[in-house]
Scaffold this active site. Sequence first.
Site, PDB file in Angstrom:
ATOM      1  N   TYR A  21       0.855  -0.847  -0.427  1.00  0.00           N
ATOM      2  CA  TYR A  21       0.004   0.046  -0.085  1.00  0.00           C
ATOM      3  C   TYR A  21       1.319   1.408  -0.250  1.00  0.00           C
ATOM      4  O   TYR A  21       1.753   1.453   0.704  1.00  0.00           O
ATOM      5  CB  TYR A  21      -0.555  -0.198   1.141  1.00  0.00           C
ATOM      6  CG  TYR A  21      -1.951  -1.314   1.092  1.00  0.00           C
ATOM      7  CD1 TYR A  21      -2.281  -1.879  -0.395  1.00  0.00           C
ATOM      8  CD2 TYR A  21      -2.952  -0.984   2.388  1.00  0.00           C
ATOM      9  CE1 TYR A  21      -3.897  -2.369   0.019  1.00  0.00           C
ATOM     10  CE2 TYR A  21      -4.289  -1.924   2.155  1.00  0.00           C
ATOM     11  CZ  TYR A  21      -4.648  -1.967   1.095  1.00  0.00           C
ATOM     12  OH  TYR A  21      -5.176  -3.412   1.422  1.00  0.00           O
ATOM     13  N   GLY A  49     -16.153   4.981  -2.936  1.00  0.00           N
ATOM     14  CA  GLY A  49     -16.471   6.526  -2.959  1.00  0.00           C
ATOM     15  C   GLY A  49     -18.281   6.780  -3.814  1.00  0.00           C
ATOM     16  O   GLY A  49     -19.035   7.677  -2.815  1.00  0.00           O
TER      17      GLY A  49
END
Length: 353
Positions: free
Chosen positions: A61, A218
């Site tokens: 990440y 989102g």
Amino acid sequence: MTTLDTYRLLGRSGLRVSPLALGTMTFGTDWGWGSDKDESRRIFDTYVGRGGNFIDTASQYTEGTAETLVGEFASGRREELVLATKYTMARRAGDPNSGGNHRKSMVQSVEASLRRLNTDFIDLLYLHAWDFTTPVEEILRAMDDLVRAGKVLYVGISDAPAWQVSRMQAIADLRGWAPLIALQIEYSLVERTVERDLIPMAREMGLGVVPWSPLAGGVLTGKYGRDDLAQEVSAAPSGTRKNVAAANGSLTERALDIADVVKQVAGELGVKPSQVALAWTTLNPGVTAPIVGARTTAQLEDNLGALDVRFSDGQLAALEEASRVDLGFPHEFLARPMPRHVMLGGVTLDLTR
């Protein structure tokens, strides 16, 4: 009232975790859309300060920055946290063995994660994504070796076929190797196909489900509209958050239709759409802790508010209708009147008791 310190057992284990996990894919600006170090620390401190203990990260990440920041933020309170990380993502371009599910990739990735996290052990190690090449016995034995060495306490798996996960769990049980205790999968009102086999399999085989992207990248927050459907997609995670949503297949006409219903229910309840979407995922009895990711402390505060959301029957029905998926064969077939009549001879069987 449910709070972050209303802990749950993770799968068929004694490990206690918060009902919402903190995702750290937003920790670091390496990909162009994350949080800087100061904001990442505020997000981390807010979550832990509320009693949260379940931190989710991965070896690559933000090119490793996320793990480094988590290691720094966890200093002084490491023992009270459940740190989960993942291996599989390639760590060096051009090196065929720097990624994948095999033993070499696993061991080297874990050693790098231990250094970045500044810890002697990883609480939960996930296989990040199925590579379709490594023998399951190699994976399971390598995981068991890491557990026996004390470098990993528990193991789990992410983004893999249900038949393969159930096969692995059976092999681990038969050979006395460390069992899988967690299954990380995409699950949201936009992505419900995992209700066909993955979630039922996890409940049967003793894996706690930890959903990623419960807000569908989102989309379920209401931040995107029909004009965003023309987004050009790149396979790389860098660029914009909208690109990630589009590349993962979350930004579609159907997803926006579902988001409209989420906004309607949120308006009726007087809460944020993100809270409605998150709260819905927690209703599935197979789910242990959805992963909440945030780029700002304010976003995290909004997400944590999902623990207080309660739906009416009518609101649940509206969300169900908007997001329904066909369970396919054999599930739909076996639920029809004729197969049930043939199996039960016309007898009514109450499966709720």
